[in-house]
Write a protein that holds these residues in place. Structure first.
Motif, short mmCIF file in Angstrom:
data_model
loop_
_atom_site.label_atom_id
_atom_site.label_comp_id
_atom_site.label_asym_id
_atom_site.label_seq_id
_atom_site.Cartn_x
_atom_site.Cartn_y
_atom_site.Cartn_z
N ALA A 178 0.85 -1.17 0.07
CA ALA A 178 0.00 0.25 0.16
C ALA A 178 0.99 1.25 -0.05
O ALA A 178 0.63 2.21 -0.75
CB ALA A 178 -0.96 0.03 1.20
N ALA A 179 1.83 1.21 0.80
CA ALA A 179 2.87 2.44 0.75
C ALA A 179 3.41 2.51 -0.57
O ALA A 179 3.53 3.59 -0.85
CB ALA A 179 4.11 2.24 2.04
N GLY A 180 4.01 1.54 -1.06
CA GLY A 180 4.35 1.57 -2.28
C GLY A 180 3.63 2.22 -3.51
O GLY A 180 3.99 3.16 -4.10
N LEU A 181 2.06 1.80 -3.48
CA LEU A 181 1.44 2.12 -4.45
C LEU A 181 1.15 3.76 -4.22
O LEU A 181 1.17 4.54 -5.28
CB LEU A 181 -0.03 1.33 -4.29
CG LEU A 181 -0.20 0.17 -4.99
CD1 LEU A 181 -1.51 -0.43 -4.51
CD2 LEU A 181 -0.23 0.69 -6.59
N ALA A 182 1.04 4.36 -2.96
CA ALA A 182 0.69 5.46 -2.74
C ALA A 182 2.05 6.50 -3.20
O ALA A 182 1.94 7.37 -3.71
CB ALA A 182 0.53 5.78 -1.31
N LEU A 183 3.15 5.75 -2.82
CA LEU A 183 4.33 6.64 -3.38
C LEU A 183 4.30 6.83 -4.84
O LEU A 183 4.79 7.87 -5.58
CB LEU A 183 5.77 6.07 -2.66
CG LEU A 183 6.95 6.81 -2.81
CD1 LEU A 183 6.94 8.13 -2.35
CD2 LEU A 183 8.07 6.16 -2.23
#
Length: 380
Positions: free
Chosen positions: A68-73
């Protein structure tokens, strides 16, 4: 698996958006070709180089929020790049977007494998999501970029944030299933020699994929003297065939075995490329564009799962290499193919690429099915 396939599509949308956006930075900001190439380099450095290290971290620590953090970034970096004014800021944001892509692949690949269990067909749903995202990127981006310029990159931030929220909400429900499946998957010792052979096969596949996707439109324009619309259709046929091949390869592997599927796809790529290069007219080669995309992607999901089977205690590391480093390695050969194109045109590039899968066939003879003793397997 539908959730992970959708998440993979959203993630790789941002990989596909970079080549779609770069020409508009040249038009709107007056960047030269070196500066434009620098943006592509930033995306490649961010998305490929860190993936093995991230994969090792995923294998050692609980990083359930990392996809999720990777997608957001990935979405934030690409979305804000069109609003930045200095080249340094744009370069840094594109690099951050690539880093977000790198954060997603190893952790999501590990989680998807745990959800898929031992089914290659289920794993192909996850792998095909990436092909869909890359396919949709220019289709969705070009109208917005043509109408509003590079500032329209902001419009592509919401899908990443929404998908990140969905992954966070569904994370707790999947923990029990993932833990049970992980115990089944992580049996046996890591086998590095066949994994290194598999990585080399993936690099060969990547070289051909990058070469065709880079020069197929130019082939229609400069050698076949077709319209821009038909040239774009050729690229769409190639990428669409890749989606079908990824899904079909997973189902085929469950029937005939993973190694034979890799060998078959590599073998079929040779006549498909020859047809693409030699078929007469402007419409008949479109069929071979579809077949080339399908043949090249037939082993894609299989290579991802097979790599995790070779390294059962390091599924994140395996996904980081097969989904990241090895896939991006093909882009490093693009400048050499450009020299061939300067001398012999796009058709010359396609002619050279016809011989590249032969190296993959030779390497594929040394792959073994998980659980078998090491040694050359029978080629298809």
């Amino acid at each position: 698996m539908r959730l992970w396939g959708l998440a993979h599509a959203v993630d790789d949308l941002y990989q596909g958006l970079v080549p779609a956006v770069v020409p508009y930075f040249v038009l709107d900001r007056g960047y030269g070709y070196v500066a434009a190439g620098g943006l592509t380099l930033a995306a490649t450095l961010g998305s490929s180089v860190p993936q093995p290290a991230i994969g090792m971290a995923v294998d050692r620590m609980r990083l359930g929020r990392l996809p999720a953090a990777g997608l957001a970034l990935a979405g934030i970096g690409l979305g804000l790049s069109g609003l930045a004014h200095s080249y340094a800021a744009v370069w840094a944001l594109v690099l951050l977007s690539g880093l977000g892509v790198a954060m997603f692949h190893p952790s999501a690949g590990k989680a998807a494998r745990e959800a898929a269990g031992d089914s290659t067909a289920a794993m192909s749903v996850f792998a095909a999501g990436g092909s869909v995202g890359f396919f949709l990127a220019p289709v969705l981006a070009t109208p917005a970029l043509a109408a509003w310029g590079v500032r329209s990159t902001l419009l592509f931030m919401p899908p990443a944030l929404l998908m990140a929220y969905v992954l966070l909400r569904g994370r707790h429900r999947q923990r029990a299933l993932a833990a049970a499946r992980a115990a089944q998957v992580r049996n046996g010792a890591d086998r590095w020699p066949p994994f290194l052979v598999l990585t080399a096969v993936e690099v060969v596949r990547s070289v051909v994929f990058f070469g065709v996707s880079t020069f197929v439109e130019l082939y229609w324009l400069r050698d076949l003297h077709a319209s821009h619309a038909l040239a774009g259709t050729a690229l769409a046929c190639f990428l669409g065939g890749g989606v079908a091949g990824t899904l079909g390869g997973g189902r085929l592997a469950d029937r005939i075995g993973m190694v034979r599927t890799v060998q078959l796809g590599t073998a079929l790529a040779v006549p498909a490329l020859a047809g693409l290069c030699l078929a007469p007219g402007r419409l008949v080669p479109l069929l071979f564009a579809v077949l080339t995309g399908a043949a090249l992607n037939l082993p894609f999901a299989v290579l991802v799962k097979l790599g995790q089977d070779y390294l059962p205690t390091r599924p994140g590391t395996a996904a980081g290499v097969t989904l990241g480093l090895a896939v991006s390695a093909g882009g490093l050969v693009a400048p050499l193919l450009g020299l061939v194109a300067d001398a012999h045109g796009p058709q010359g590039v396609l002619a050279v690429l016809c011989g590249v899968p032969v190296a993959g066939l030779a390497l594929g003879a040394f792959l073994v099915e998980p659980g078998q003793e090491a040694g050359p397997s029978s080629p298809v």
